[in-house]
Motif scaffolding. Structure first.
Motif, mmCIF file in Angstrom:
data_model
loop_
_atom_site.group_PDB
_atom_site.id
_atom_site.type_symbol
_atom_site.label_atom_id
_atom_site.label_comp_id
_atom_site.label_asym_id
_atom_site.label_seq_id
_atom_site.Cartn_x
_atom_site.Cartn_y
_atom_site.Cartn_z
ATOM 1 N N HIS A 76 0.842 -1.186 0.000
ATOM 2 C CA HIS A 76 0.000 0.000 0.000
ATOM 3 C C HIS A 76 0.881 1.241 0.000
ATOM 4 N N LEU A 77 0.332 2.356 -0.462
ATOM 5 C CA LEU A 77 1.067 3.609 -0.453
ATOM 6 C C LEU A 77 1.319 4.040 0.984
ATOM 7 N N ASP A 78 2.495 4.582 1.221
ATOM 8 C CA ASP A 78 2.813 5.101 2.554
ATOM 9 C C ASP A 78 2.820 6.626 2.567
ATOM 10 N N LYS A 79 2.631 7.229 1.394
ATOM 11 C CA LYS A 79 2.536 8.682 1.258
ATOM 12 C C LYS A 79 1.415 8.980 0.280
ATOM 13 N N ALA A 80 0.845 10.136 0.374
ATOM 14 C CA ALA A 80 -0.173 10.546 -0.590
ATOM 15 C C ALA A 80 0.464 10.703 -1.968
ATOM 16 N N LEU A 81 -0.270 10.349 -3.002
ATOM 17 C CA LEU A 81 0.264 10.444 -4.372
ATOM 18 C C LEU A 81 0.757 11.853 -4.705
ATOM 19 N N GLY A 82 0.083 12.851 -4.179
ATOM 20 C CA GLY A 82 0.463 14.238 -4.446
ATOM 21 C C GLY A 82 1.767 14.648 -3.786
ATOM 22 N N GLU A 83 2.229 13.839 -2.846
ATOM 23 C CA GLU A 83 3.485 14.128 -2.147
ATOM 24 C C GLU A 83 4.671 13.370 -2.748
ATOM 25 N N ILE A 84 4.399 12.549 -3.761
ATOM 26 C CA ILE A 84 5.458 11.748 -4.384
ATOM 27 C C ILE A 84 5.729 12.286 -5.778
ATOM 28 N N THR A 85 6.933 12.790 -6.007
ATOM 29 C CA THR A 85 7.298 13.243 -7.358
ATOM 30 C C THR A 85 7.998 12.106 -8.096
ATOM 31 N N LEU A 86 8.055 12.245 -9.402
ATOM 32 C CA LEU A 86 8.788 11.252 -10.184
ATOM 33 C C LEU A 86 10.273 11.252 -9.804
ATOM 34 N N LEU A 87 10.781 12.388 -9.353
ATOM 35 C CA LEU A 87 12.176 12.425 -8.895
ATOM 36 C C LEU A 87 12.340 11.575 -7.636
ATOM 37 N N ALA A 130 18.486 19.092 -15.800
ATOM 38 C CA ALA A 130 17.230 19.301 -16.546
ATOM 39 C C ALA A 130 16.273 18.130 -16.320
ATOM 40 N N MET A 131 16.807 16.905 -16.358
ATOM 41 C CA MET A 131 15.954 15.734 -16.126
ATOM 42 C C MET A 131 15.387 15.766 -14.713
ATOM 43 N N GLU A 132 16.220 16.041 -13.730
ATOM 44 C CA GLU A 132 15.749 16.061 -12.344
ATOM 45 C C GLU A 132 14.722 17.173 -12.128
ATOM 46 N N ASN A 133 14.940 18.324 -12.729
ATOM 47 C CA ASN A 133 13.967 19.410 -12.610
ATOM 48 C C ASN A 133 12.617 18.991 -13.184
ATOM 49 N N ARG A 134 12.639 18.347 -14.333
ATOM 50 C CA ARG A 134 11.386 17.914 -14.970
ATOM 51 C C ARG A 134 10.685 16.856 -14.130
ATOM 52 N N LEU A 135 11.429 15.880 -13.635
ATOM 53 C CA LEU A 135 10.828 14.826 -12.811
ATOM 54 C C LEU A 135 10.269 15.385 -11.509
ATOM 55 N N SER A 136 10.895 16.420 -10.974
ATOM 56 C CA SER A 136 10.420 17.002 -9.708
ATOM 57 C C SER A 136 9.125 17.786 -9.892
ATOM 58 N N GLN A 137 8.780 18.110 -11.130
ATOM 59 C CA GLN A 137 7.564 18.882 -11.407
ATOM 60 C C GLN A 137 6.341 18.006 -11.635
ATOM 61 N N THR A 138 6.513 16.710 -11.652
ATOM 62 C CA THR A 138 5.397 15.798 -11.893
ATOM 63 C C THR A 138 5.205 14.897 -10.679
ATOM 64 N N THR A 139 3.976 14.875 -10.163
ATOM 65 C CA THR A 139 3.680 14.013 -9.024
ATOM 66 C C THR A 139 3.009 12.730 -9.504
ATOM 67 N N MET A 140 3.013 11.752 -8.638
ATOM 68 C CA MET A 140 2.313 10.499 -8.936
ATOM 69 C C MET A 140 0.808 10.750 -9.030
ATOM 70 N N ALA A 141 0.297 11.763 -8.331
ATOM 71 C CA ALA A 141 -1.132 12.095 -8.453
ATOM 72 C C ALA A 141 -1.447 12.508 -9.891
ATOM 73 N N GLN A 142 -0.557 13.248 -10.515
ATOM 74 C CA GLN A 142 -0.764 13.658 -11.907
ATOM 75 C C GLN A 142 -0.731 12.450 -12.840
ATOM 76 N N ILE A 143 0.178 11.535 -12.581
ATOM 77 C CA ILE A 143 0.260 10.321 -13.416
ATOM 78 C C ILE A 143 -1.020 9.511 -13.288
ATOM 79 N N VAL A 144 -1.485 9.308 -12.068
ATOM 80 C CA VAL A 144 -2.704 8.518 -11.852
ATOM 81 C C VAL A 144 -3.916 9.241 -12.442
ATOM 82 N N GLN A 145 -3.964 10.549 -12.311
ATOM 83 C CA GLN A 145 -5.059 11.308 -12.905
ATOM 84 C C GLN A 145 -5.070 11.123 -14.424
ATOM 85 N N ASP A 146 -3.915 11.171 -15.033
ATOM 86 C CA ASP A 146 -3.797 10.962 -16.476
ATOM 87 C C ASP A 146 -4.231 9.541 -16.854
#
Length: 153
Positions: A76-87, A130-146
């Motif tokens: 199970h998730l141990d953090k909210a999806l919105g608190e987890i970035t791709l980074l 650049a890669m780390e900056n981009r990954l830090s701007q996307t959360t798992m909540a955004q991925i799941v929403q998509d």
């Protein structure tokens, strides 16, 4: 540790795949929060062996993103999806956070070999940032929403 060219290619492929598997696992956990989420079930969605899922889930657990209970099937998730970035996910599953590495022993008697590290370090560093900056701007909540939006098509 020094790896041959073919070993380095295999490692690069394994890293990219492990990161994608980790995102897939977290997406499944986010979309099925109340379900058992066994490694076998997740492996069926990802298309890998359940051992791969258990290994990556262990890395996510050690990073504090997932919780499991010994002797009880499922994760199970141990953090909210919105608190987890791709980074966060990338750093959780990568043994080395550097995207690029420079071969360790270029020939110092060759004009290219003597200078290749200096030439590449700046470019690789900027690409990594650049890669780390981009990954830090996307959360798992955004991925799941998509994913949920795509599933409704």
């Amino acid at each position: 540790m020094i790896h041959s060219h073919s070993q380095q290619g295999a490692i690069a492929i394994r890293i990219a795949s492990r990161f994608a598997v980790a995102v897939h696992i977290l997406s499944l956990l986010g979309m099925n929060e109340q379900d058992e989420n066994t490694s076998e079930w997740m492996a069926g969605s990802i298309g890998v062996n359940a051992v791969v899922v258990r290994n990556v889930t262990g890395q996510l657990r050690r990073a504090g993103l997932v919780r499991t209970q010994q002797g009880v099937a499922g994760a199970h998730l141990d953090k909210a999806l919105g608190e987890i970035t791709l980074l966060d996910v990338y750093r959780a599953v990568e043994e080395s956070v550097d995207l690029f590495s420079i071969h360790p022993r270029p020939n110092p008697d060759c004009s290219v070999g003597a200078n290749i590290q200096t030439s590449l370090e700046g470019v690789f560093g900027e690409a990594q940032q650049a890669m780390e900056n981009r990954l830090s701007q996307t959360t798992m909540a955004q991925i799941v929403q998509d994913l949920r939006a795509s599933a409704q098509c």
